[in-house]
Write a protein that holds these residues in place. Structure first.
Motif, PDB file in Angstrom:
ATOM      1  N   ASP A  66      25.234  -2.472 -23.053  1.00 22.24           N
ATOM      2  CA  ASP A  66      24.941  -1.838 -21.774  1.00 22.24           C
ATOM      3  C   ASP A  66      26.162  -1.896 -20.857  1.00 22.24           C
ATOM      4  N   ARG A  67      26.754  -3.070 -20.752  1.00 20.94           N
ATOM      5  CA  ARG A  67      27.894  -3.214 -19.839  1.00 20.94           C
ATOM      6  C   ARG A  67      29.093  -2.418 -20.325  1.00 20.94           C
ATOM      7  N   TYR A  68      29.369  -2.440 -21.627  1.00 24.68           N
ATOM      8  CA  TYR A  68      30.513  -1.701 -22.142  1.00 24.68           C
ATOM      9  C   TYR A  68      30.312  -0.196 -21.980  1.00 24.68           C
ATOM     10  N   ALA A  69      29.108   0.292 -22.230  1.00 26.35           N
ATOM     11  CA  ALA A  69      28.851   1.722 -22.058  1.00 26.35           C
ATOM     12  C   ALA A  69      29.043   2.137 -20.606  1.00 26.35           C
ATOM     13  N   THR A  70      28.620   1.276 -19.693  1.00 22.86           N
ATOM     14  CA  THR A  70      28.790   1.572 -18.268  1.00 22.86           C
ATOM     15  C   THR A  70      30.263   1.657 -17.902  1.00 22.86           C
ATOM     16  N   ARG A  71      31.047   0.698 -18.378  1.00 24.83           N
ATOM     17  CA  ARG A  71      32.475   0.691 -18.054  1.00 24.83           C
ATOM     18  C   ARG A  71      33.196   1.873 -18.694  1.00 24.83           C
ATOM     19  N   LEU A  72      32.844   2.209 -19.921  1.00 26.46           N
ATOM     20  CA  LEU A  72      33.481   3.342 -20.580  1.00 26.46           C
ATOM     21  C   LEU A  72      33.111   4.653 -19.889  1.00 26.46           C
ATOM     22  N   ALA A  73      31.870   4.781 -19.454  1.00 29.17           N
ATOM     23  CA  ALA A  73      31.471   5.982 -18.720  1.00 29.17           C
ATOM     24  C   ALA A  73      32.203   6.081 -17.392  1.00 29.17           C
ATOM     25  N   ALA A  74      32.385   4.949 -16.717  1.00 31.69           N
ATOM     26  CA  ALA A  74      33.121   4.954 -15.454  1.00 31.69           C
ATOM     27  C   ALA A  74      34.561   5.412 -15.675  1.00 31.69           C
ATOM     28  N   PHE A  75      35.169   4.966 -16.769  1.00 31.92           N
ATOM     29  CA  PHE A  75      36.531   5.396 -17.082  1.00 31.92           C
ATOM     30  C   PHE A  75      36.560   6.893 -17.387  1.00 31.92           C
ATOM     31  N   ALA A  76      35.554   7.372 -18.121  1.00 29.16           N
ATOM     32  CA  ALA A  76      35.521   8.782 -18.498  1.00 29.16           C
ATOM     33  C   ALA A  76      35.293   9.696 -17.307  1.00 29.16           C
ATOM     34  N   ARG A  77      34.829   9.145 -16.217  1.00 25.28           N
ATOM     35  CA  ARG A  77      34.587   9.985 -15.042  1.00 25.28           C
ATOM     36  C   ARG A  77      35.891  10.591 -14.537  1.00 25.28           C
ATOM     37  N   SER A  78      36.987   9.870 -14.683  1.00 21.26           N
ATOM     38  CA  SER A  78      38.274  10.400 -14.230  1.00 21.26           C
ATOM     39  C   SER A  78      39.167  10.847 -15.387  1.00 21.26           C
ATOM     40  N   ARG A  79      38.910  10.310 -16.594  1.00 27.38           N
ATOM     41  CA  ARG A  79      39.724  10.666 -17.760  1.00 27.38           C
ATOM     42  C   ARG A  79      38.781  10.803 -18.955  1.00 27.38           C
ATOM     43  N   SER A  80      38.339  12.002 -19.219  1.00 27.02           N
ATOM     44  CA  SER A  80      37.300  12.210 -20.226  1.00 27.02           C
ATOM     45  C   SER A  80      37.814  12.807 -21.535  1.00 27.02           C
ATOM     46  N   GLU A  81      39.131  12.980 -21.684  1.00 27.49           N
ATOM     47  CA  GLU A  81      39.637  13.645 -22.887  1.00 27.49           C
ATOM     48  C   GLU A  81      39.226  12.911 -24.158  1.00 27.49           C
ATOM     49  N   TRP A  82      39.281  11.599 -24.139  1.00 26.33           N
ATOM     50  CA  TRP A  82      38.932  10.817 -25.317  1.00 26.33           C
ATOM     51  C   TRP A  82      37.456  10.978 -25.669  1.00 26.33           C
ATOM     52  N   LEU A  83      36.584  11.041 -24.627  1.00 32.12           N
ATOM     53  CA  LEU A  83      35.158  11.223 -24.874  1.00 32.12           C
ATOM     54  C   LEU A  83      34.873  12.641 -25.369  1.00 32.12           C
ATOM     55  N   ASP A  84      35.569  13.630 -24.808  1.00 33.08           N
ATOM     56  CA  ASP A  84      35.401  15.009 -25.277  1.00 33.08           C
ATOM     57  C   ASP A  84      35.789  15.119 -26.749  1.00 33.08           C
ATOM     58  N   ALA A  85      36.888  14.475 -27.124  1.00 30.55           N
ATOM     59  CA  ALA A  85      37.330  14.512 -28.521  1.00 30.55           C
ATOM     60  C   ALA A  85      36.332  13.788 -29.428  1.00 30.55           C
ATOM     61  N   TRP A  86      35.807  12.690 -28.954  1.00 27.48           N
ATOM     62  CA  TRP A  86      34.823  11.918 -29.723  1.00 27.48           C
ATOM     63  C   TRP A  86      33.575  12.761 -29.993  1.00 27.48           C
ATOM     64  N   ARG A  87      33.075  13.414 -28.961  1.00 27.85           N
ATOM     65  CA  ARG A  87      31.862  14.217 -29.112  1.00 27.85           C
ATOM     66  C   ARG A  87      32.115  15.444 -29.989  1.00 27.85           C
ATOM     67  N   ALA A  88      33.333  15.996 -29.914  1.00 29.33           N
ATOM     68  CA  ALA A  88      33.659  17.137 -30.776  1.00 29.33           C
ATOM     69  C   ALA A  88      33.745  16.713 -32.232  1.00 29.33           C
ATOM     70  N   THR A  89      34.243  15.496 -32.463  1.00 32.70           N
ATOM     71  CA  THR A  89      34.388  14.983 -33.822  1.00 32.70           C
ATOM     72  C   THR A  89      33.063  14.541 -34.414  1.00 32.70           C
ATOM     73  N   ALA A  90      32.219  13.907 -33.576  1.00 34.96           N
ATOM     74  CA  ALA A  90      30.949  13.350 -34.054  1.00 34.96           C
ATOM     75  C   ALA A  90      29.858  13.663 -33.034  1.00 34.96           C
ATOM     76  N   GLU A  92      26.727  13.981 -33.081  1.00 33.20           N
ATOM     77  CA  GLU A  92      25.462  13.254 -33.171  1.00 33.20           C
ATOM     78  C   GLU A  92      25.642  11.746 -33.130  1.00 33.20           C
ATOM     79  N   ASP A  93      26.840  11.282 -32.886  1.00 29.27           N
ATOM     80  CA  ASP A  93      27.090   9.838 -32.840  1.00 29.27           C
ATOM     81  C   ASP A  93      26.283   9.223 -31.695  1.00 29.27           C
ATOM     82  N   PRO A  94      25.411   8.236 -31.989  1.00 28.55           N
ATOM     83  CA  PRO A  94      24.577   7.682 -30.914  1.00 28.55           C
ATOM     84  C   PRO A  94      25.373   6.975 -29.831  1.00 28.55           C
ATOM     85  N   ASP A  95      26.544   6.467 -30.173  1.00 28.11           N
ATOM     86  CA  ASP A  95      27.356   5.776 -29.174  1.00 28.11           C
ATOM     87  C   ASP A  95      28.040   6.774 -28.247  1.00 28.11           C
ATOM     88  N   ALA A  96      28.531   7.868 -28.816  1.00 27.96           N
ATOM     89  CA  ALA A  96      29.112   8.920 -27.975  1.00 27.96           C
ATOM     90  C   ALA A  96      28.041   9.537 -27.078  1.00 27.96           C
TER      91      ALA A  96
END
Length: 322
Positions: A66-90, A92-96
């Protein structure tokens, strides 16, 4: 049990670090597991974040997840390229999906049209939670937050709550969401908030983070306008004492325990227990967390507020020594 706690507290005092100078304090510093994921995300790489969250899921580390997902989402709010790439690659990944859902809620939370905007995303957030499988409560915590922000009616919120606690009856984040929903929908119901938190803490294992839920309820009580603190004072003190016992079970200067200790300092100061607050400040070391210090002003400066409170505690104790 009391003797064991006193021995643990004594050991904690004996190994407490020296208070960090003002210039050395760190705001929202990640722990050793999260830090590499954030560094990689800053480079646009999602692999370490994916590995971190997959590990928490596989080992049922729900509070860490829970805490790690919150911190990663907070980071993605200003820099989301890594999350966009993750979701494009996978896709259906439950973590993405978890991080994306948390980000969707976070982006809408501060809007004046929060309720309307969150109503639009609640179905997608709930769908992501349903896709996460039969054991993971963390996506349901996100659904609870979205429903709370959307002003969901009691039956809808209770349905989501049942899904969360069915998966993990002692998940701290889900309980925090339910506590805040209760406080939002029943202003002034501080006794009910304390009842809920105390029951959850009493039923939890000794080392479970949810044992600190009464401290969160105490914070809610102390920060609500017009609260009759005197009527609840014994329960607020008991909440602080329970949290102090949980704090004593963690090493000094531990980033994981930092939010617990920062919140405990806040509550202890509001209760006038400056000596106990000073002890928690020593255990906190250099680690400052935005919560709860960002709740104190219209334009919050959590680091500055922490430093001011720390200085006030020192001054109060110094004055008492003369």
């Amino acid at each position: 049990m009391l003797r064991a706690f006193l021995r643990a507290a004594a050991r904690a005092r004996s190994r407490s670090p020296r208070p960090a100078p003002d210039d050395d304090v760190l705001l929202d510093a990640p722990d050793d597991r999260l830090a590499p994921a954030l560094v990689a995300a800053a480079r646009g790489e999602h692999g370490p974040a994916a590995g971190l969250l997959a590990g928490t899921r596989e080992h049922a580390e729900w509070d860490h997840r829970d805490r790690y997902a919150t911190r990663l989402a907070a980071f993605a709010r200003s820099r989301s390229e890594w999350l966009d790439a993750w979701r494009a690659t996978a896709p259906e990944d439950p973590d993405a999906l978890l991080v994306a859902a948390r980000l969707a809620v976070r982006r809408r939370w501060d809007s004046p049209a929060r309720a309307e905007l969150l109503r639009q995303v609640v179905p997608a957030v709930v769908a992501a939670a349903e896709a996460a499988g039969p054991v993971d409560p963390v996506p349901w915590r996100t659904a609870l937050d979205a429903a709370r922000g959307a002003g969901a009616a009691h039956p809808e919120f209770e349905r989501l709550w049942e899904q969360a606690v069915r998966r993990s009856p002692h998940h701290y984040g889900s309980h925090v969401s339910a506590l805040e929903y209760l406080a939002d929908t029943s202003p002034g119901a501080h006794g009910e908030c304390l009842d809920f938190a105390e029951t959850a803490a009493q039923d939890a294992p000794e080392d479970a983070l949810v044992r600190a839920l009464p401290l969160r309820a105490a914070f809610t009580c102390l920060t609500a306008p017009g609260t009759a603190v005197r009527a609840h004072r014994p329960r607020l003190d008991a909440a602080a004492d329970r949290a102090a016992a949980l704090s004593a079970a963690h090493p000094p200067a531990d980033p994981w325990a930092a939010e617990l200790r920062n919140l405990l300092v806040y509550v202890l100061v509001r209760l006038g227990r400056h000596q106990d607050a000073a002890e928690q400040l020593r255990l906190t070391g250099p680690y400052v967390t935005s919560f709860p210090w960002d709740r104190d002003a219209d334009e919050p400066d959590p680091l500055g507020r922490f430093l001011q409170v720390r200085a006030d505690v020192r001054a109060h104790l110094g004055a008492g020594a003369h």
